[in-house]
Design a protein around this motif. Structure first.
Motif, PDB file in Angstrom:
ATOM      1  N   ALA A  46     -75.274 -34.809  22.745  1.00  0.00           N
ATOM      2  CA  ALA A  46     -74.658 -35.368  23.944  1.00  0.00           C
ATOM      3  C   ALA A  46     -73.193 -35.716  23.698  1.00  0.00           C
ATOM      4  O   ALA A  46     -72.365 -35.633  24.614  1.00  0.00           O
ATOM      5  N   VAL A  47     -72.863 -36.113  22.464  1.00  0.00           N
ATOM      6  CA  VAL A  47     -71.461 -36.378  22.120  1.00  0.00           C
ATOM      7  C   VAL A  47     -70.655 -35.092  22.252  1.00  0.00           C
ATOM      8  O   VAL A  47     -69.580 -35.059  22.869  1.00  0.00           O
ATOM      9  N   SER A  48     -71.163 -34.017  21.690  1.00  0.00           N
ATOM     10  CA  SER A  48     -70.476 -32.725  21.794  1.00  0.00           C
ATOM     11  C   SER A  48     -70.356 -32.273  23.240  1.00  0.00           C
ATOM     12  O   SER A  48     -69.323 -31.727  23.655  1.00  0.00           O
ATOM     13  N   HIS A  49     -71.417 -32.509  24.021  1.00  0.00           N
ATOM     14  CA  HIS A  49     -71.391 -32.124  25.428  1.00  0.00           C
ATOM     15  C   HIS A  49     -70.320 -32.911  26.188  1.00  0.00           C
ATOM     16  O   HIS A  49     -69.647 -32.363  27.069  1.00  0.00           O
ATOM     17  N   ALA A  50     -70.152 -34.179  25.850  1.00  0.00           N
ATOM     18  CA  ALA A  50     -69.143 -34.999  26.531  1.00  0.00           C
ATOM     19  C   ALA A  50     -67.744 -34.458  26.265  1.00  0.00           C
ATOM     20  O   ALA A  50     -66.913 -34.351  27.189  1.00  0.00           O
ATOM     21  N   VAL A  51     -67.465 -34.100  25.016  1.00  0.00           N
ATOM     22  CA  VAL A  51     -66.146 -33.550  24.692  1.00  0.00           C
ATOM     23  C   VAL A  51     -65.940 -32.219  25.391  1.00  0.00           C
ATOM     24  O   VAL A  51     -64.863 -31.922  25.923  1.00  0.00           O
ATOM     25  N   GLU A  52     -66.994 -31.390  25.440  1.00  0.00           N
ATOM     26  CA  GLU A  52     -66.905 -30.093  26.115  1.00  0.00           C
ATOM     27  C   GLU A  52     -66.666 -30.286  27.608  1.00  0.00           C
ATOM     28  O   GLU A  52     -65.848 -29.567  28.220  1.00  0.00           O
ATOM     29  N   PRO A 197     -62.357 -37.534  39.190  1.00  0.00           N
ATOM     30  CA  PRO A 197     -63.213 -36.349  39.325  1.00  0.00           C
ATOM     31  C   PRO A 197     -64.195 -36.254  38.163  1.00  0.00           C
ATOM     32  O   PRO A 197     -63.973 -36.808  37.086  1.00  0.00           O
ATOM     33  N   PRO A 198     -65.295 -35.516  38.350  1.00  0.00           N
ATOM     34  CA  PRO A 198     -66.292 -35.378  37.280  1.00  0.00           C
ATOM     35  C   PRO A 198     -65.667 -34.820  35.992  1.00  0.00           C
ATOM     36  O   PRO A 198     -64.853 -33.900  36.024  1.00  0.00           O
ATOM     37  N   GLY A 199     -66.070 -35.416  34.870  1.00  0.00           N
ATOM     38  CA  GLY A 199     -65.610 -34.957  33.570  1.00  0.00           C
ATOM     39  C   GLY A 199     -64.292 -35.538  33.108  1.00  0.00           C
ATOM     40  O   GLY A 199     -63.909 -35.358  31.954  1.00  0.00           O
ATOM     41  N   VAL A 200     -63.577 -36.246  33.983  1.00  0.00           N
ATOM     42  CA  VAL A 200     -62.263 -36.766  33.612  1.00  0.00           C
ATOM     43  C   VAL A 200     -62.384 -37.998  32.733  1.00  0.00           C
ATOM     44  O   VAL A 200     -61.586 -38.191  31.802  1.00  0.00           O
ATOM     45  N   LEU A 201     -63.356 -38.876  32.990  1.00  0.00           N
ATOM     46  CA  LEU A 201     -63.587 -40.066  32.164  1.00  0.00           C
ATOM     47  C   LEU A 201     -65.073 -40.151  31.845  1.00  0.00           C
ATOM     48  O   LEU A 201     -65.900 -40.329  32.734  1.00  0.00           O
ATOM     49  N   LEU A 202     -65.389 -40.026  30.568  1.00  0.00           N
ATOM     50  CA  LEU A 202     -66.775 -40.071  30.097  1.00  0.00           C
ATOM     51  C   LEU A 202     -66.904 -41.122  29.010  1.00  0.00           C
ATOM     52  O   LEU A 202     -65.945 -41.411  28.289  1.00  0.00           O
ATOM     53  N   SER A 203     -68.100 -41.700  28.883  1.00  0.00           N
ATOM     54  CA  SER A 203     -68.350 -42.724  27.877  1.00  0.00           C
ATOM     55  C   SER A 203     -69.534 -42.327  27.012  1.00  0.00           C
ATOM     56  O   SER A 203     -70.496 -41.715  27.487  1.00  0.00           O
ATOM     57  N   VAL A 204     -69.450 -42.685  25.739  1.00  0.00           N
ATOM     58  CA  VAL A 204     -70.569 -42.544  24.821  1.00  0.00           C
ATOM     59  C   VAL A 204     -70.770 -43.883  24.128  1.00  0.00           C
ATOM     60  O   VAL A 204     -69.900 -44.746  24.153  1.00  0.00           O
ATOM     61  N   SER A 205     -71.932 -44.053  23.505  1.00  0.00           N
ATOM     62  CA  SER A 205     -72.270 -45.335  22.893  1.00  0.00           C
ATOM     63  C   SER A 205     -72.768 -45.107  21.475  1.00  0.00           C
ATOM     64  O   SER A 205     -73.518 -44.157  21.216  1.00  0.00           O
ATOM     65  N   GLY A 206     -72.354 -45.980  20.570  1.00  0.00           N
ATOM     66  CA  GLY A 206     -72.845 -45.846  19.209  1.00  0.00           C
ATOM     67  C   GLY A 206     -71.926 -46.482  18.196  1.00  0.00           C
ATOM     68  O   GLY A 206     -70.879 -47.054  18.528  1.00  0.00           O
ATOM     69  N   THR A 212     -67.316 -40.963  14.235  1.00  0.00           N
ATOM     70  CA  THR A 212     -66.939 -39.851  13.364  1.00  0.00           C
ATOM     71  C   THR A 212     -67.148 -38.520  14.057  1.00  0.00           C
ATOM     72  O   THR A 212     -66.301 -37.615  13.976  1.00  0.00           O
ATOM     73  N   LEU A 213     -68.285 -38.370  14.749  1.00  0.00           N
ATOM     74  CA  LEU A 213     -68.521 -37.138  15.488  1.00  0.00           C
ATOM     75  C   LEU A 213     -67.425 -36.884  16.511  1.00  0.00           C
ATOM     76  O   LEU A 213     -66.958 -35.745  16.672  1.00  0.00           O
ATOM     77  N   LEU A 214     -66.989 -37.922  17.191  1.00  0.00           N
ATOM     78  CA  LEU A 214     -65.948 -37.763  18.198  1.00  0.00           C
ATOM     79  C   LEU A 214     -64.632 -37.316  17.573  1.00  0.00           C
ATOM     80  O   LEU A 214     -63.949 -36.433  18.096  1.00  0.00           O
ATOM     81  N   THR A 215     -64.254 -37.933  16.463  1.00  0.00           N
ATOM     82  CA  THR A 215     -62.974 -37.589  15.852  1.00  0.00           C
ATOM     83  C   THR A 215     -62.981 -36.195  15.250  1.00  0.00           C
ATOM     84  O   THR A 215     -61.916 -35.612  15.010  1.00  0.00           O
ATOM     85  N   GLN A 216     -64.183 -35.659  15.007  1.00  0.00           N
ATOM     86  CA  GLN A 216     -64.295 -34.313  14.440  1.00  0.00           C
ATOM     87  C   GLN A 216     -64.590 -33.254  15.501  1.00  0.00           C
ATOM     88  O   GLN A 216     -64.801 -32.088  15.154  1.00  0.00           O
ATOM     89  N   ALA A 217     -64.589 -33.648  16.774  1.00  0.00           N
ATOM     90  CA  ALA A 217     -65.035 -32.752  17.838  1.00  0.00           C
ATOM     91  C   ALA A 217     -63.927 -31.906  18.451  1.00  0.00           C
ATOM     92  O   ALA A 217     -64.146 -31.242  19.460  1.00  0.00           O
ATOM     93  N   GLY A 218     -62.732 -31.945  17.869  1.00  0.00           N
ATOM     94  CA  GLY A 218     -61.662 -31.092  18.366  1.00  0.00           C
ATOM     95  C   GLY A 218     -60.838 -31.679  19.485  1.00  0.00           C
ATOM     96  O   GLY A 218     -60.253 -30.919  20.277  1.00  0.00           O
ATOM     97  N   ALA A 219     -60.749 -33.002  19.572  1.00  0.00           N
ATOM     98  CA  ALA A 219     -59.905 -33.619  20.591  1.00  0.00           C
ATOM     99  C   ALA A 219     -58.434 -33.367  20.261  1.00  0.00           C
ATOM    100  O   ALA A 219     -58.058 -33.097  19.124  1.00  0.00           O
ATOM    101  N   ASP A 220     -57.586 -33.478  21.270  1.00  0.00           N
ATOM    102  CA  ASP A 220     -56.153 -33.267  21.089  1.00  0.00           C
ATOM    103  C   ASP A 220     -55.418 -34.540  20.692  1.00  0.00           C
ATOM    104  O   ASP A 220     -54.331 -34.470  20.100  1.00  0.00           O
ATOM    105  N   VAL A 221     -55.994 -35.684  21.031  1.00  0.00           N
ATOM    106  CA  VAL A 221     -55.396 -36.959  20.661  1.00  0.00           C
ATOM    107  C   VAL A 221     -56.527 -37.961  20.436  1.00  0.00           C
ATOM    108  O   VAL A 221     -57.532 -37.954  21.166  1.00  0.00           O
ATOM    109  N   VAL A 222     -56.372 -38.796  19.415  1.00  0.00           N
ATOM    110  CA  VAL A 222     -57.332 -39.857  19.128  1.00  0.00           C
ATOM    111  C   VAL A 222     -56.580 -41.178  19.153  1.00  0.00           C
ATOM    112  O   VAL A 222     -55.608 -41.366  18.401  1.00  0.00           O
TER     113      VAL A 222
END
Length: 497
Positions: A46-52, A197-206, A212-222
């Motif tokens: 689900a983390v990967s899906h959120a970034v996608e 709009p859908p997909g513009v702001l998403l939240s994950v929990s953990g 770590t998964l988020l920072t390794q998921a290919g984002a353009d800015v952290v």
């Protein structure tokens, strides 16, 4: 969001791997120690899906008119203001922050969203001087997908600052709030996301694993506000991924007290800086250097300030017992090395994660309370021989977030401003400042502008544009016969037809 009752006794927040099921986070009331709820962590898929999903929404959002993006931010600000009572209660339940202070933090978040709604549409590039018959200018473009990792100590205000700046400049956002306030973080996402709009702001929990998964998921800015240890890991990951990093991390902020100020007033300032929000503020006063000429009066007044707070019960609990253990370990180490706890300094009996306002005298440079971030209601004091001696000590260390100087001498104030290697220098007031300030932390305290108009620059990349006119050219008429060479190159088969 899924919650269940639990009776686990682990220190909070406790992340539990439930075998084949998803990991969970158990939160206890920092006042009573009672279990509040258990929150299920977002699973890796689900983390990967959120970034996608954020990536898929990025192109459309980046092309949305800045004024329209600002309108969305204003709608989010209104929704946040309406949800303030519920958010404040969640903040107080999960972190122990008094409701009144939580409401103030939410109000700051509302104001920040409104501020960026105004700043976004006027965020502009620059015209450049070149050939007078050409145009040269810069354009600010969104970076793309922003991963935003926010803390628990002022969770709404900090999140709104980073999320607001990222969204108004055309980035999409995946937000992970601190695992110490997961219900608050989830609800904040539910409040803000419908304005976009859908997909513009998403939240994950953990916890750290999800981060770590988020920072390794290919984002353009952290963008990260939190501990220096976590910030260093994020920076290392970004070296490999190429992500731009904005981080405000830990601090060990000094307070330098000169000989020519009122000792009682200086002690009041020190107490505000060290004990507000139980010392759980990034820019709390963490170490104090006082001139020997007023040290006796200052220390007595500071002890009285701490005693008053302990007596009237105004010191809120720390966020959890894990932090309390860390705070007390530093206090105990200082006492073992010769410091004197003239007020506080002991873990109180009873439930919860309370820790008293503590004043430590006789501190030295070898003690962790003088060299590390404590993040609790502790005021360690070291007496110095001169202003220059105190300034040298205040400028030492590997952190560089903020520093405060109390002095009646303008020359000393200017000397301190020049010498202190920090992002923010405050003269004669531990908290305060004009809105829109955007400091750059130094050393292990972070990197990049935080907040203010300059934060919009952090979330964008600059493109230089050069536009020149082509040389003069007489375009042929649409009805003109093709040139002779063009006729000779016709396909021979065309004539036969």
């Amino acid at each position: 969001m899924h919650t269940t009752a639990t009776t686990t006794t682990a220190a909070l927040p406790a992340t539990t791997d439930s075998g084949d099921g998803p990991a969970t986070i158990t939160i206890r009331d920092p006042r009573t120690g009672d279990t509040l709820w258990t929150v299920v962590e977002t699973e890796p898929a689900a983390v990967s899906h959120a970034v996608e999903a954020a990536r898929n929404a990025a192109a459309g959002w980046s092309l949305t008119a800045p004024a329209e993006r600002g309108t969305c931010l204003r709608a989010a600000a209104r929704a946040l203001a309406a949800a303030a009572p519920v958010l404040a209660r969640l903040n107080s339940s999960e972190t122990g922050r008094p409701v009144e202070e939580a409401l103030a933090g939410i109000a700051a978040g509302v104001s920040t969203l409104e501020q960026y709604a105004e700043l976004g549409p006027v965020h502009r590039g620059h015209s450049l001087r070149g050939n007078p018959f050409a145009s040269d200018y810069t354009v600010a473009e969104p970076r793309g997908v922003a991963v935003v990792l926010t803390p628990w100590n002022d969770p709404v205000a900090v999140a709104c600052g980073l999320i607001g700046a990222a969204l108004v400049t055309g980035n999409t956002v995946v937000h992970k709030p601190s695992e110490r306030c997961p219900r608050l973080g989830e609800f904040l996402g539910e409040v803000l996301a419908p304005s976009f709009p859908p997909g513009v702001l998403l939240s994950v929990s953990g916890g750290a694993g999800v981060g770590t998964l988020l920072t390794q998921a290919g984002a353009d800015v952290v963008a990260h506000v939190g501990s220096s240890v976590s910030g260093a890991r994020i920076a290392e990951t970004a070296v490999r991924s190429g992500a731009h990093v904005i981080r405000e991390n830990g601090g060990n902020d000094p307070l330098l007290v000169d000989r020519d100020v009122d000792p009682a007033w200086a002690a009041e300032q020190a107490a505000i800086g060290a004990f507000s929000n139980s010392g759980q503020i990034c820019t709390s006063v963490e170490r104090i250097y006082v001139h020997k000429a007023i040290a006796t009066e200052f220390c007595a007044a500071l002890e009285a300030e701490a005693a008053l707070r302990n007596a009237d019960g105004s010191v809120a609990p720390l966020v959890d017992t894990r932090l309390r253990e860390s705070v007390h370990a530093q206090v105990a180490q200082a006492v073992e090395l010769g410091a004197h706890a003239v007020e506080g300094g002991r873990v109180p009996d009873g439930p919860g994660a309370f820790y008293p306002a503590t004043v430590l005298l006789g501190c030295t440079d070898s003690m962790q309370v003088m060299t590390e971030e404590t993040f609790g209601p502790v005021a360690p004091v070291q007496v110095v021989e001169s202003f220059d001696d105190g300034l040298k000590r205040a400028a030492s260390g590997r952190y560089g977030l903020a520093a405060t100087v109390l002095t009646g001498t303008i020359a000393h104030a200017q000397q301190a401003i020049a010498a202190l290697p920090v992002g923010t220098v405050k003269i004669n007031e531990v908290f305060g400042g004009a809105p829109g300030g955007a400091a750059q932390p130094r050393g292990e305290s972070g990197h990049g502008f935080g907040y203010g108009p300059e934060l919009l620059d952090e979330f964008t990349r600059v493109k230089v544009v050069h536009v020149a006119a082509p040389p003069a050219y007489a375009m042929p008429s649409e009805n003109a016969a093709p040139p002779a060479h063009a006729q000779s190159q016709q396909d021979p088969g065309q004539e036969q037809q």
